[in-house]
Motif scaffolding. Structure first.
Motif, PDB file in Angstrom:
ATOM      1  N   UNK A  63       0.826  -1.209   0.000  1.00 57.89           N
ATOM      2  CA  UNK A  63       0.000   0.000   0.000  1.00 57.89           C
ATOM      3  C   UNK A  63       0.859   1.257   0.000  1.00 57.89           C
ATOM      4  N   UNK A  64       1.934   1.234   0.767  1.00 56.34           N
ATOM      5  CA  UNK A  64       2.844   2.383   0.821  1.00 56.34           C
ATOM      6  C   UNK A  64       3.495   2.628  -0.537  1.00 56.34           C
ATOM      7  N   UNK A  65       3.915   1.541  -1.196  1.00 54.99           N
ATOM      8  CA  UNK A  65       4.517   1.695  -2.538  1.00 54.99           C
ATOM      9  C   UNK A  65       3.501   2.235  -3.535  1.00 54.99           C
ATOM     10  N   UNK A  66       2.259   1.764  -3.435  1.00 53.05           N
ATOM     11  CA  UNK A  66       1.218   2.290  -4.330  1.00 53.05           C
ATOM     12  C   UNK A  66       0.965   3.769  -4.072  1.00 53.05           C
ATOM     13  N   UNK A  67       0.965   4.163  -2.801  1.00 59.33           N
ATOM     14  CA  UNK A  67       0.783   5.582  -2.485  1.00 59.33           C
ATOM     15  C   UNK A  67       1.941   6.421  -3.033  1.00 59.33           C
ATOM     16  N   UNK A  68       3.153   5.892  -2.862  1.00 57.80           N
ATOM     17  CA  UNK A  68       4.315   6.614  -3.406  1.00 57.80           C
ATOM     18  C   UNK A  68       4.221   6.735  -4.922  1.00 57.80           C
ATOM     19  N   UNK A  69       3.848   5.654  -5.586  1.00 61.46           N
ATOM     20  CA  UNK A  69       3.728   5.680  -7.048  1.00 61.46           C
ATOM     21  C   UNK A  69       2.659   6.674  -7.498  1.00 61.46           C
ATOM     22  N   UNK A  70       1.524   6.710  -6.783  1.00 55.41           N
ATOM     23  CA  UNK A  70       0.469   7.674  -7.128  1.00 55.41           C
ATOM     24  C   UNK A  70       0.944   9.105  -6.935  1.00 55.41           C
ATOM     25  N   UNK A  71       1.636   9.367  -5.818  1.00 59.28           N
ATOM     26  CA  UNK A  71       2.153  10.723  -5.568  1.00 59.28           C
ATOM     27  C   UNK A  71       3.169  11.129  -6.621  1.00 59.28           C
ATOM     28  N   UNK A  72       4.055  10.183  -7.002  1.00 55.53           N
ATOM     29  CA  UNK A  72       5.054  10.497  -8.034  1.00 55.53           C
ATOM     30  C   UNK A  72       4.381  10.779  -9.369  1.00 55.53           C
ATOM     31  N   UNK A  73       3.354  10.015  -9.712  1.00 58.15           N
ATOM     32  CA  UNK A  73       2.654  10.254 -10.980  1.00 58.15           C
ATOM     33  C   UNK A  73       1.965  11.615 -10.984  1.00 58.15           C
ATOM     34  N   UNK A  74       1.325  11.960  -9.860  1.00 56.69           N
ATOM     35  CA  UNK A  74       0.681  13.277  -9.783  1.00 56.69           C
ATOM     36  C   UNK A  74       1.727  14.385  -9.884  1.00 56.69           C
ATOM     37  N   UNK A  75       2.815  14.225  -9.147  1.00 59.60           N
ATOM     38  CA  UNK A  75       3.886  15.230  -9.193  1.00 59.60           C
ATOM     39  C   UNK A  75       4.477  15.333 -10.597  1.00 59.60           C
ATOM     40  N   UNK A  76       4.678  14.185 -11.259  1.00 62.11           N
ATOM     41  CA  UNK A  76       5.224  14.196 -12.623  1.00 62.11           C
ATOM     42  C   UNK A  76       4.276  14.879 -13.592  1.00 62.11           C
ATOM     43  N   UNK A  77       2.991  14.627 -13.428  1.00 59.75           N
ATOM     44  CA  UNK A  77       2.013  15.286 -14.304  1.00 59.75           C
ATOM     45  C   UNK A  77       2.062  16.795 -14.140  1.00 59.75           C
ATOM     46  N   UNK A  78       2.142  17.252 -12.892  1.00 57.76           N
ATOM     47  CA  UNK A  78       2.219  18.695 -12.645  1.00 57.76           C
ATOM     48  C   UNK A  78       3.508  19.281 -13.220  1.00 57.76           C
ATOM     49  N   UNK A  79       4.627  18.556 -13.045  1.00 60.18           N
ATOM     50  CA  UNK A  79       5.905  19.052 -13.575  1.00 60.18           C
ATOM     51  C   UNK A  79       5.871  19.112 -15.094  1.00 60.18           C
ATOM     52  N   UNK A  80       5.318  18.076 -15.734  1.00 63.49           N
ATOM     53  CA  UNK A  80       5.221  18.074 -17.202  1.00 63.49           C
ATOM     54  C   UNK A  80       4.338  19.217 -17.681  1.00 63.49           C
TER      55      UNK A  80
END
Length: 505
Positions: free
Chosen positions: A182-199
């Motif tokens: 669950x923690x890895x999934x949360x990290x992956x979701x946060x990274x994807x959201x952050x990457x989308x904002x950065x892009x």
């Protein structure tokens, strides 16, 4: 690899002062970020896969542990003995077969063979189980206790506790690894959201850089180019950046300065040439007039008898002198119009009177038999202008039409309203016509039109000067082989300061 290969190009571009360097830097950072994101995503996926395998393994161990516990409990309740060497169940009451402890134990042992702690615990469970089975076997063979008492043993309680410890330990591992997934999934979701904002921010930044570094300079260059096209060569392109567009702006500014200096030099030379022509024309007019008067006197015999041969010679000289005088007067008139010193008389134009005079003069000087067709509209607005100058324009256009018309042909003169408070005068002939590439140059200086070989090429240029001084326009419409129509327009009022109004207007 793509991002790494872009680094030398970016360094080389920054040394040159590339105007796209900020954009390239932004794109490189974005590419590096995307590359890092992909590496991190691969790492998260690997860890997630490992955690899922651990969860699956813990579930299998827990399930087999429960089966093992169920087998032990079943043996306790039913009281059957299990032969460890042959793997057969021998119930005391000789009932049907029950689940085998050794099958579940072997399966569980294979699952945890990579974990020494669990192997040690399983060895302990097997030892306790074997001790319990021997105890049950001895009691069963001695017959000293009943069947219900066979199951009562301290070894059974120890075995039960050890198996429950194994199951509880796997439950703890299962919760830990589930939390990690669950923690890895949360990290992956946060990274994807952050990457989308950065892009998204990177795309906005790149668009802004494109707008600032490319769109704005090009718009400014386009605006200044339009001003240069309109003749305002003194306007400079204000762009001081040390990049390719700044270098281009410097080159274009230098070209504009050079063009402006050339135009100024050309204007000075043209003015000097016009002044010289005006001076020469003025100076030549007096001796030419004197020569003409002398030739008139000589041909009349003022200096003695003149035979027929000399009379013909004097007449030829007189005609040549008249041609020179006309050219000189034409040059003087052009000089006055170009210097805007020509003074126009503002008369009410009577078109019937003007056409009668012009056609009469043309017929008197021409030997061709031509039909002149006049069309004058009854709804003409009142137009004012210099009657003599307008007659001069019409006579020039008619002379040209007569010169190119076929014998016994027609020439149509049409006067009609044009636009708002304007009149359009047209002279139509049915001659050979004029090629399109020659039409644009007809009203320029020293351009000879149809049938004008050997002439000065200033007649139509003077016509243009006269019409423009009246505030009108002049042009031609022609097709090769179908004839030509020369036209000019006149407004109702002359907007010219060099106008004199007659009292009878």
């Amino acid at each position: 690899m793509i991002a790494i290969s872009l680094i030398p190009f970016l360094i080389h571009s920054s040394k040159k002062g590339n105007f796209l360097t900020p954009l390239q830097t932004s794109i490189l950072v974005l590419v590096l970020f995307l590359f890092g994101q992909q590496v991190f995503n691969l790492l998260i996926a690997h860890l997630n896969h490992e955690a899922c395998d651990r969860v699956t393994h813990a579930l299998l161990v827990e399930r087999e542990g429960e089966r093992l516990l169920n087998a032990v409990i079943d043996n306790k309740e039913k009281g059957f003995l299990e032969n460890s060497s042959q793997g057969r169940s021998n119930p005391i009451d000789y009932g049907e077969k029950k689940p085998s402890f050794h099958n579940s134990f072997n399966h569980l042992y294979n699952l945890v063979q990579d974990n020494p702690a669990q192997i040690k615990q399983l060895d302990k469970i097997r030892y306790i189980y074997n001790q319990w089975q021997r105890e049950l076997k001895q009691k069963a063979l001695s017959g000293s206790v009943r069947k219900s008492a066979l199951a009562k043993s301290t070894l059974f309680d120890s075995l039960h506790n050890e198996i429950e410890k194994l199951i509880q330990r796997e439950e703890i591992f299962l919760r830990v690894w589930k939390n990690r997934v669950q923690h890895l999934n949360d990290i992956n979701t946060a990274i994807n959201i952050f990457s989308t904002l950065v892009i998204l921010l990177g795309a906005i930044l790149n668009l802004y850089l494109l707008y600032r570094r490319v769109k704005l300079p090009l718009d400014k260059l386009t605006q200044v180019s339009k001003l240069w096209q309109a003749g305002q060569m003194e306007v400079q392109l204000c762009y001081s950046s040390r990049d390719e567009i700044g270098e281009l702006a410097g080159v274009l500014n230098a070209i504009a300065d050079e063009t402006r200096h050339r135009q100024e030099r050309i204007e000075v030379r043209n003015q000097q040439l016009e002044d010289m022509i005006s001076a020469l024309s003025h100076d030549l007019r007096i001796p030419l007039l004197a020569t003409r008067n002398t030739l008139d006197c000589m041909s009349r015999g003022a200096f003695g008898p003149v035979n027929d041969t000399w009379k013909e010679v004097f007449e030829e000289y007189h005609e040549a002198n008249d041609d020179l005088l006309k050219l000189v007067e034409l040059l003087l008139d052009i000089s006055r119009y170009e210097s805007r010193s020509a003074c126009l008389m503002c008369d009410h134009l009577n078109w019937e009177k003007i056409l009668i005079k012009v056609i009469g003069q043309v017929k008197a000087t021409s030997t061709r038999e031509l039909a002149f067709i006049c069309k004058i509209s009854q709804l003409l607005p009142t137009v004012y202008g210099d009657e003599l100058e307008i007659q001069r324009v019409l006579q020039n256009l008619l002379d040209n039409a007569v010169r190119v018309s076929k014998p016994k042909g027609e020439i149509v003169l049409d006067i009609a309203p044009y636009g708002e408070e304007q009149v359009k005068i047209s002279v139509r002939d049915y001659g050979s016509g004029i090629a399109p590439q020659a039409q644009e140059k007809l009203f320029h200086r020293f351009i000879q039109g149809r049938g004008h070989r050997g002439r000065s090429g200033l007649g139509l240029y003077l016509c243009r000067q006269i019409i423009e001084a009246h505030g009108g326009n002049i042009g031609v419409e022609s097709s090769v082989g179908e004839g030509s129509t020369f036209w000019f327009t006149l407004p109702s009022v002359i907007n010219n300061v060099n106008c004199k109004y007659e009292h009878n207007i």
